[in-house]
Design an enzyme around this catalytic site. Sequence first.
Site, short mmCIF file in Angstrom:
data_model
loop_
_atom_site.label_atom_id
_atom_site.label_comp_id
_atom_site.label_asym_id
_atom_site.label_seq_id
_atom_site.Cartn_x
_atom_site.Cartn_y
_atom_site.Cartn_z
N THR A 176 0.88 -1.18 0.00
CA THR A 176 0.00 0.00 0.00
C THR A 176 0.89 1.20 0.00
O THR A 176 1.65 1.30 0.93
CB THR A 176 -0.86 -0.01 1.25
OG1 THR A 176 -1.71 -1.06 1.22
CG2 THR A 176 -1.50 1.26 1.62
N GLU A 215 9.20 -3.12 4.16
CA GLU A 215 9.00 -3.80 5.44
C GLU A 215 10.08 -4.85 5.69
O GLU A 215 10.23 -5.80 4.92
CB GLU A 215 7.62 -4.45 5.47
CG GLU A 215 6.51 -3.40 5.56
CD GLU A 215 5.11 -3.97 5.40
OE1 GLU A 215 4.16 -3.27 5.77
OE2 GLU A 215 4.98 -5.10 4.89
#
Length: 398
Positions: A187, A272
């Site tokens: 996202t 991440e």
Amino acid sequence: MQTKSYGVTAALGYNAWGVNCGLKKSGHPDLALIYSEVPAVAAGVFTTNKVKAAPVLVSQEHLAGGYARALLINSGNANACTGEEGLKHARMTAITVAKLMQCRPEEVLLASTGVIGVPLPVTPILNTLPTLANLLSTTGGPQAAQAIMTTDTFAKEYAVSLEIGGREIRIGGMCKGSGMIQPQMATMLGVITTDAPLKGTVLSASLRQIVKQTFNRITVDGDTSTNDTVFLMANGRAGGAEITTGPDLERFMEGLYEVCSHLARLIVKDGEGATKFLAIKVKGARTENEAESAARAVANSNLVKTAFFGEDANWGRILAAVGYSGIDFSPEKTEIFLETLPVYAGTGVAFNEQTAKDILQQKEIEVIIDLKQGKEEVTIWTCDLSFDYVKINGSYRT
């Protein structure tokens, strides 16, 4: 070209700020508002995912008018897969912003990021908007950039100024993104503002071209979000003649590319769990599409990404990914380099393992794949895949 401070408020005529309205349990900022003092020509590029969040659908409707005054972004909730209620809540926020900023609801753009499938708590947003509107500032870009973060570990903003046609033009932006990154937008969310005078058709074409070369050439995990969006607003406050074509437009495109490519690379560097930034460059391809297909296959390979995390010079995984990318090439002619170290040239090349180790211990690594079939080349930016990526995404909702 010079770098500037304040991100989305670096350009003349823009105000922004970010606050907490209660969407994030941590108490961190989760609501950002950007406002142009005059109507701005606006364009957007959106996710290609067939599942589109409510703010994406509403913003697509509003952009049909060609202009925008305000942009509201919330983090902590994606307002995706929320049905008619999600659309209703999105429109309610646009109407409230319009009343506060004295513009039409159709001049308000929206974006959301966070957990999918959870109803948007619209009441705390509506209750906080008057306070947020009163805090808007020409130096509020950093606060807005903080408010759109989710699993990001740092705020991402950048701005430049450059001379075009004898006047100073400023282009600034902010973005968020750390996981669920392979935009194919369109996202990740991105907002670019400029005080350059441009008409809608030029603005839209410029945005699409630059997004293709920057935000659409990054990948963290190969996933395309329901909310991916990049907005570009141009309010013309720099003055002067409209930029339409020729050297002036080329110069503007250089500045836009500089801002977007910098922001895109920041997303990958903040992937991440990422420990390494990887630039996968495919050269010597017959077409740009073939170069991109090969580079993207390598960049999305979990085996390649884990090898870089483990600092293992496993060139076989790189070649295998090119092999299943769908392009027609000759493995016998292909060469692969880790930075300047050759590791494959039609067959495995004997190389110094310590030299390879030294390269793989770097935080930023370039992989070069030369197909020796043509003159086209494309670079895809990605990162390695670590244990922490699994930890972060194994408990995202909790």
